[in-house]
Scaffold this active site. Structure first.
Site, PDB file in Angstrom:
ATOM      1  N   LYS A  39       4.172   8.786   9.007  1.00 22.13           N
ATOM      2  CA  LYS A  39       3.976   8.156  10.328  1.00 22.13           C
ATOM      3  C   LYS A  39       4.992   8.641  11.384  1.00 22.13           C
ATOM      4  CE  LYS A  39       0.953   4.721   8.485  1.00 22.13           C
ATOM      5  NZ  LYS A  39       0.961   3.994   7.248  1.00 22.13           N
TER       6      LYS A  39
ATOM      7  N   TYR B 193       0.863  -1.190   0.000  1.00 25.61           N
ATOM      8  CA  TYR B 193       0.000   0.000   0.000  1.00 25.61           C
ATOM      9  C   TYR B 193       0.893   1.231   0.000  1.00 25.61           C
ATOM     10  CZ  TYR B 193      -3.428   3.454   1.704  1.00 25.61           C
ATOM     11  OH  TYR B 193      -4.239   4.550   1.865  1.00 25.61           O
TER      12      TYR B 193
ATOM     13  N   ASP C 123       9.340   2.856  -0.064  1.00 27.86           N
ATOM     14  CA  ASP C 123       8.282   3.490   0.710  1.00 27.86           C
ATOM     15  C   ASP C 123       8.492   3.081   2.169  1.00 27.86           C
ATOM     16  OD1 ASP C 123       6.073   4.438   1.965  1.00 27.86           O
ATOM     17  OD2 ASP C 123       4.613   3.561   0.585  1.00 27.86           O
TER      18      ASP C 123
HETATM   19  C1  PLP Z   1       0.286   4.546   5.827  1.00 32.51           C
HETATM   20  C2  PLP Z   1       1.049   4.332   4.586  1.00 32.51           C
HETATM   21  C3  PLP Z   1       1.016   5.258   3.517  1.00 32.51           C
HETATM   22  C4  PLP Z   1       0.058   6.405   3.478  1.00 32.51           C
HETATM   23  O1  PLP Z   1       0.309   7.335   4.475  1.00 32.51           O
HETATM   24  P1  PLP Z   1      -0.889   8.320   4.923  1.00 32.51           P
HETATM   25  O2  PLP Z   1      -0.228   9.229   5.900  1.00 32.51           O
HETATM   26  O3  PLP Z   1      -1.946   7.438   5.510  1.00 32.51           O
HETATM   27  O4  PLP Z   1      -1.345   9.018   3.707  1.00 32.51           O
HETATM   28  C5  PLP Z   1       1.884   5.060   2.459  1.00 32.51           C
HETATM   29  N1  PLP Z   1       2.727   4.020   2.425  1.00 32.51           N
HETATM   30  C6  PLP Z   1       2.780   3.108   3.417  1.00 32.51           C
HETATM   31  C7  PLP Z   1       3.769   1.998   3.344  1.00 32.51           C
HETATM   32  C8  PLP Z   1       1.925   3.219   4.529  1.00 32.51           C
HETATM   33  O5  PLP Z   1       1.943   2.287   5.469  1.00 32.51           O
END
Ligand code: PLP
Length: 422
Positions: A265, A142, A237
């Site tokens: 995060k 994701y 990511d």
């Molecule tokens: C949570 C998440 C996102 C998106 O971040 P948001 O702050 O919710 O937009 C993107 N990549 C990864 C791997 C994530 O876990």
């Protein structure tokens, strides 16, 4: 006192599903969400007066536990000087320098307000820099909710993608190629077929959005080599893994350097912060130095920068190895408790993250993750919450520990698990 049930009734009238992000609605585990009144350390307090040991931690950010006094104080002092300027402030430079010290591959970066913005912008930059349109992503990873990443694999091996949600035009995901996680051969096959059209490979260096799925030895190294060979950019990511797998993230832990990194995060210490960055030569294509447009009214927000900087400073004094050892011991104990009840359980663990998959099949990608017994997980979730333990409301998520979790928290959680009836 207004109960969670009352709030949820009111919420559903003004917010779709009563929530501002879908998994919070707890539909996958067949119950209604609890409304939070406050949170401190490893504990959350609901409006109903229930205390919960928290293993969701805002989906990862709260690695210091909730309400860390130094982070709260830094944010409070910043807010008193103004909550948004729309003009440069010192906190942006200080946070960027702190990030670069911990992740030397991020020679330059740009602050944004969410992980979604970070990945969306990194993709645009990769396309602008290479002059190519296609990207490779992995099934079950994701990268936020922007259009290009919301594709799912069509039939056949890692081939045509179809929109994963209504509202995404087919031509927008036509450039999104999908491969199974940990399957280097599938990626090589895509490169052989589409070679010089591929702008980038984006990957969660340890996948955390199909439950935790660590990279197999050689996978990340193989992606690095393929990207270099075909002139594509490698994007890690690290929205979950940054400052979580180690202070330097997954890239430090696994010793593989991407061209671009996305963060979110933990970098905001509980405030809305995202960040993308990497090699200087690439980042200099971002406006106003370069031609790739990217902007944000609240980007580099002073209170969020202060909270992020205080978080990173606190983390530099934390013992990651000790938390990893304690998390592994706890995950093993929890697995044993569940196995004694006759459930098949697969444990995936890295650093302060683990997932216990309710399946006999070792989980190495999305297809194997999907063999899990979601009904059994729902039963587990509901009884654990009743007993005062907050787990993720879906089996396809991570269990996170924090530096605030005590041995008593782990012991109480194991006790609660022993009482669960399947
Ligand atoms: C949570 C998440 C996102 C998106 O971040 P948001 O702050 O919710 O937009 C993107 N990549 C990864 C791997 C994530 O876990």
């Amino acid at each position: 006192m207004t109960s969670s049930a009352d709030w949820f009734r009111r919420a559903q009238d003004v917010l779709p599903g009563g929530v501002n992000s879908p998994v919070r609605a707890c539909r996958g585990v067949g119950c209604d969400p609890l409304f939070t009144e406050s949170a401190r350390g490893s504990r959350m307090h609901t409006v109903d007066g229930q205390e919960l040991i928290d293993f969701v931690l805002s989906w990862g950010p709260m690695i210091l536990g909730h309400c860390d006094p130094e982070v709260v104080e830094a944010a409070r002092r910043a807010v008193e000087r103004g909550s948004s300027y729309g003009a440069p402030c010192p906190g942006e430079v200080e946070l960027a320098e702190a990030v670069r010290r911990l992740m030397p591959g991020m020679e330059m970066m740009r602050m944004v307000s969410s992980g979604t913005e970070a990945t969306m912008s990194a993709l645009r930059l990769a396309r602008g820099f290479t002059g190519r349109d296609k990207l490779i992503k992995f099934d079950g990873c994701y990268h936020g909710h922007s259009d290009a990443f919301l594709a799912s694999a069509g039939s056949g091996l890692a081939t045509l993608s179809i929109p994963g949600t209504p509202g995404v035009p087919a031509d927008v995901v036509a450039h999104t190629l999908i491969a199974p996680y940990n399957d280097l051969e599938a990626v090589e096959d895509l490169f052989n077929r589409h070679g010089r059209e591929i702008a980038c490979v984006i990957v969660e260096p340890a996948a955390g959005n199909m439950g935790l799925v660590p990279p197999e030895p050689g996978f990340l190294e193989g992606l690095r080599a393929l990207c270099t060979r075909f002139g594509a950019l490698l994007i890690f990511d690290e929205v979950i893994t940054g400052f979580r797998l180690s202070l330097g993230g997954a890239q430090a832990r696994y010793g593989v350097r991407p061209d671009l990194t996305t963060l979110g995060k933990i970098i905001g210490g509980g405030f809305p912060v995202g960040c993308f960055g990497g090699r200087r030569e690439i980042m200099e294509h971002v406006a106003p130095v370069g031609a790739v447009y990217q902007a944000g009214t609240l980007s580099g927000n002073p209170a969020a920068m202060a909270a992020g900087l205080a978080t990173l400073r606190r983390l530099e004094a934390c013992d990651y190895d000790a938390l990893e050892r304690r998390t592994l011991a706890f995950a093993r104990d929890l697995k044993s408790v569940l196995e004694e009840k006759g459930l098949p359980v697969q444990m995936n663990h890295v650093a302060s993250i683990f997932t216990l998959f309710f399946t006999k099949t070792p989980v190495t990608d999305f297809d194997t993750a999907k063999t899990m017994d979601t009904e059994a997980y729902a039963t587990f979730f509901r009884q654990m919450r009743e007993a005062g333990v907050n787990l993720a409301p879906s089996g396809y998520e991570c269990t996170f520990t924090s530096f605030a979790h005590t041995e008593e928290d782990f012991a109480a959680t194991l006790d609660a698990a022993r009482r669960v009836r399947f």
